[in-house]
Design a protein around this motif. Sequence first.
Motif, PDB file in Angstrom:
ATOM      1  N   THR A  95       0.656  -1.317   0.064  1.00  0.00           N
ATOM      2  CA  THR A  95       0.046   0.027  -0.047  1.00  0.00           C
ATOM      3  C   THR A  95       0.957   1.424  -0.064  1.00  0.00           C
ATOM      4  OG1 THR A  95      -1.716  -1.146   1.154  1.00  0.00           O
ATOM      5  CG2 THR A  95      -1.969   1.113   1.092  1.00  0.00           C
ATOM      6  N   LEU A  96       1.961   1.065   0.781  1.00  0.00           N
ATOM      7  CA  LEU A  96       3.032   2.259   0.657  1.00  0.00           C
ATOM      8  C   LEU A  96       3.588   2.536  -0.545  1.00  0.00           C
ATOM      9  CD1 LEU A  96       2.754   1.673   3.723  1.00  0.00           C
ATOM     10  CD2 LEU A  96       5.050   2.190   4.115  1.00  0.00           C
ATOM     11  N   GLY A  97       3.907   1.429  -1.164  1.00  0.00           N
ATOM     12  CA  GLY A  97       4.346   1.458  -2.670  1.00  0.00           C
ATOM     13  C   GLY A  97       3.199   2.158  -3.574  1.00  0.00           C
ATOM     14  N   TYR A  98       1.885   1.655  -3.540  1.00  0.00           N
ATOM     15  CA  TYR A  98       0.962   2.119  -4.238  1.00  0.00           C
ATOM     16  C   TYR A  98       0.774   3.822  -3.960  1.00  0.00           C
ATOM     17  CZ  TYR A  98      -3.708   3.365  -5.839  1.00  0.00           C
ATOM     18  OH  TYR A  98      -4.844   4.075  -6.504  1.00  0.00           O
ATOM     19  N   LEU A  99       0.851   4.119  -2.873  1.00  0.00           N
ATOM     20  CA  LEU A  99       0.864   5.718  -2.684  1.00  0.00           C
ATOM     21  C   LEU A  99       1.756   6.213  -3.309  1.00  0.00           C
ATOM     22  CD1 LEU A  99      -0.357   5.426   1.183  1.00  0.00           C
ATOM     23  CD2 LEU A  99      -1.735   6.551  -0.791  1.00  0.00           C
ATOM     24  N   ARG A 100       2.994   5.725  -3.259  1.00  0.00           N
ATOM     25  CA  ARG A 100       4.138   6.468  -3.946  1.00  0.00           C
ATOM     26  C   ARG A 100       3.927   6.603  -5.517  1.00  0.00           C
ATOM     27  NH1 ARG A 100       9.044   3.464  -0.582  1.00  0.00           N
ATOM     28  NH2 ARG A 100       8.763   4.578   1.518  1.00  0.00           N
ATOM     29  N   LEU A 101       3.374   5.252  -5.898  1.00  0.00           N
ATOM     30  CA  LEU A 101       3.211   5.303  -7.320  1.00  0.00           C
ATOM     31  C   LEU A 101       2.171   6.321  -7.673  1.00  0.00           C
ATOM     32  CD1 LEU A 101       3.671   3.565  -9.885  1.00  0.00           C
ATOM     33  CD2 LEU A 101       1.406   2.126  -9.172  1.00  0.00           C
ATOM     34  N   GLU A 102       1.319   6.549  -7.004  1.00  0.00           N
ATOM     35  CA  GLU A 102       0.123   7.781  -7.326  1.00  0.00           C
ATOM     36  C   GLU A 102       0.770   9.041  -6.996  1.00  0.00           C
ATOM     37  OE1 GLU A 102      -2.915   7.242  -8.942  1.00  0.00           O
ATOM     38  OE2 GLU A 102      -2.207   5.360  -9.228  1.00  0.00           O
ATOM     39  N   GLY A 103       1.815   9.195  -6.401  1.00  0.00           N
ATOM     40  CA  GLY A 103       2.232  10.484  -5.893  1.00  0.00           C
ATOM     41  C   GLY A 103       1.429  10.974  -4.837  1.00  0.00           C
ATOM     42  N   MET A 110       0.253   4.502   8.624  1.00  0.00           N
ATOM     43  CA  MET A 110       0.743   3.546   7.635  1.00  0.00           C
ATOM     44  C   MET A 110       1.909   3.108   7.832  1.00  0.00           C
ATOM     45  SD  MET A 110      -1.573   3.990   4.202  1.00  0.00           S
ATOM     46  CE  MET A 110      -3.463   4.049   4.312  1.00  0.00           C
ATOM     47  N   GLU A 111       3.051   4.138   7.652  1.00  0.00           N
ATOM     48  CA  GLU A 111       4.363   3.918   7.555  1.00  0.00           C
ATOM     49  C   GLU A 111       4.855   3.271   8.816  1.00  0.00           C
ATOM     50  OE1 GLU A 111       8.207   6.448   6.382  1.00  0.00           O
ATOM     51  OE2 GLU A 111       6.421   6.963   5.419  1.00  0.00           O
ATOM     52  N   ASP A 112       4.368   3.659   9.702  1.00  0.00           N
ATOM     53  CA  ASP A 112       4.588   2.872  11.252  1.00  0.00           C
ATOM     54  C   ASP A 112       4.147   1.713  11.405  1.00  0.00           C
ATOM     55  OD1 ASP A 112       5.644   2.790  14.085  1.00  0.00           O
ATOM     56  OD2 ASP A 112       3.293   2.736  14.525  1.00  0.00           O
ATOM     57  N   GLN A 113       2.812   1.301  11.051  1.00  0.00           N
ATOM     58  CA  GLN A 113       2.458  -0.002  11.002  1.00  0.00           C
ATOM     59  C   GLN A 113       3.294  -1.011  10.078  1.00  0.00           C
ATOM     60  OE1 GLN A 113      -1.682   0.611  11.013  1.00  0.00           O
ATOM     61  NE2 GLN A 113      -2.015  -0.062  13.042  1.00  0.00           N
ATOM     62  N   ALA A 114       3.623  -0.470   8.804  1.00  0.00           N
ATOM     63  CA  ALA A 114       4.169  -1.328   7.996  1.00  0.00           C
ATOM     64  C   ALA A 114       5.679  -1.615   8.397  1.00  0.00           C
ATOM     65  CB  ALA A 114       4.311  -0.660   6.339  1.00  0.00           C
ATOM     66  N   SER A 115       6.019  -0.677   9.149  1.00  0.00           N
ATOM     67  CA  SER A 115       7.684  -0.665   9.620  1.00  0.00           C
ATOM     68  C   SER A 115       7.424  -1.712  10.738  1.00  0.00           C
ATOM     69  CB  SER A 115       8.048   0.676  10.201  1.00  0.00           C
ATOM     70  OG  SER A 115       8.428   1.552   9.074  1.00  0.00           O
ATOM     71  N   ARG A 116       6.602  -1.685  11.697  1.00  0.00           N
ATOM     72  CA  ARG A 116       6.546  -2.535  13.039  1.00  0.00           C
ATOM     73  C   ARG A 116       5.982  -4.044  12.706  1.00  0.00           C
ATOM     74  NH1 ARG A 116       2.976  -2.257  16.265  1.00  0.00           N
ATOM     75  NH2 ARG A 116       1.338  -0.846  15.260  1.00  0.00           N
ATOM     76  N   LEU A 117       4.953  -4.369  11.904  1.00  0.00           N
ATOM     77  CA  LEU A 117       4.409  -5.604  11.428  1.00  0.00           C
ATOM     78  C   LEU A 117       5.210  -6.026  10.587  1.00  0.00           C
ATOM     79  CD1 LEU A 117       0.555  -4.525  11.753  1.00  0.00           C
ATOM     80  CD2 LEU A 117       2.003  -5.506  13.553  1.00  0.00           C
ATOM     81  N   ARG A 118       5.858  -6.988  10.692  1.00  0.00           N
ATOM     82  CA  ARG A 118       7.116  -7.448   9.842  1.00  0.00           C
ATOM     83  C   ARG A 118       6.603  -9.020   9.412  1.00  0.00           C
ATOM     84  NH1 ARG A 118      10.174  -3.976   8.143  1.00  0.00           N
ATOM     85  NH2 ARG A 118      11.727  -5.403   7.782  1.00  0.00           N
ATOM     86  N   TYR A 119       7.014  -9.154   8.084  1.00  0.00           N
ATOM     87  CA  TYR A 119       6.988 -10.304   7.535  1.00  0.00           C
ATOM     88  C   TYR A 119       8.519 -11.088   7.415  1.00  0.00           C
ATOM     89  CZ  TYR A 119       2.895  -8.097   5.727  1.00  0.00           C
ATOM     90  OH  TYR A 119       1.440  -7.569   5.535  1.00  0.00           O
ATOM     91  N   ARG A 148       6.484  -0.504 -14.124  1.00  0.00           N
ATOM     92  CA  ARG A 148       6.731   0.663 -12.990  1.00  0.00           C
ATOM     93  C   ARG A 148       6.184   0.346 -11.449  1.00  0.00           C
ATOM     94  NH1 ARG A 148      10.008   3.692 -10.710  1.00  0.00           N
ATOM     95  NH2 ARG A 148       9.412   5.454  -9.738  1.00  0.00           N
ATOM     96  N   THR A 149       5.064  -0.133 -11.412  1.00  0.00           N
ATOM     97  CA  THR A 149       4.608  -0.732 -10.278  1.00  0.00           C
ATOM     98  C   THR A 149       5.600  -1.711  -9.549  1.00  0.00           C
ATOM     99  OG1 THR A 149       2.334  -0.510 -10.761  1.00  0.00           O
ATOM    100  CG2 THR A 149       2.655  -1.935  -9.018  1.00  0.00           C
ATOM    101  N   TYR A 150       5.945  -2.722 -10.338  1.00  0.00           N
ATOM    102  CA  TYR A 150       7.158  -3.653  -9.926  1.00  0.00           C
ATOM    103  C   TYR A 150       8.271  -2.764  -9.392  1.00  0.00           C
ATOM    104  CZ  TYR A 150      11.089  -6.646 -10.550  1.00  0.00           C
ATOM    105  OH  TYR A 150      12.180  -7.373 -10.101  1.00  0.00           O
ATOM    106  N   GLU A 151       8.725  -1.982  -9.948  1.00  0.00           N
ATOM    107  CA  GLU A 151       9.914  -1.206  -9.417  1.00  0.00           C
ATOM    108  C   GLU A 151       9.700  -0.312  -8.331  1.00  0.00           C
ATOM    109  OE1 GLU A 151      11.263  -0.076 -14.234  1.00  0.00           O
ATOM    110  OE2 GLU A 151      10.371   1.328 -12.979  1.00  0.00           O
ATOM    111  N   ILE A 152       8.470  -0.027  -8.105  1.00  0.00           N
ATOM    112  CA  ILE A 152       8.339   0.823  -6.848  1.00  0.00           C
ATOM    113  C   ILE A 152       7.880  -0.277  -5.668  1.00  0.00           C
ATOM    114  CG2 ILE A 152       6.370   2.237  -5.760  1.00  0.00           C
ATOM    115  CD1 ILE A 152       6.451   3.936  -8.207  1.00  0.00           C
TER     116      ILE A 152
END
Length: 185
Positions: A95-103, A110-119, A148-152
């Motif tokens: 989702t972070l990548g999608y937001l970046r892709l869309e500018g 979101m950034e905090d949870q994506a950083s804390r909840l690990r895979y 471009r989505t793959y790259e991001i």
Amino acid sequence: METTMNGAERFFVLSGGPGAGKTTLIEALRANGFATTEEAGRGVIQAEMQSRGNALPWIDPARFAERMFEWELASYRHAERQDGPVFFDRGLPDTLGYLRLEGLGVPILMEDQASRLRYHARIFIAPPWKEIYGQDEERRQSWQLAVRTYEIMAETYVELGYSLVELPRAPVAARVEFIRRQTGF
């Protein structure tokens, strides 16, 4: 491996651009008895189209991202209650990548949870594969946008400290075997 492993050891993400065979691979893993999740993007699009909602990428990309993140968070929480390995059709960082892709800006929460909840530290990434790429009612991206989505997505996972394992451009059964060898399951 024991079922007491935490998410960072037993949660495996399949990411990449659209139309690279991730969902087909997830379905094959499910058919092989593994716990899996559904892709948030396609799920949100289907739900929004059915309810005539506007949280669609071509109408309200920011709301679409919020809904995807909620979906991924629910998938993560559900997986925490499961035993053994779980294979995710994308993860919170997508989702972070999608937001970046869309500018669009990435909300701090979101950034905090994506950083804390690990895979698991190794993320399986499906490279662009033109021979199998196709558009449909829910996948409207051009081939160029899929690349471009793959790259991001790759950049986003690396920035969050994950390493990438590229999936081979191979038949589904060979991809399943590749993942089994890589994960030990």
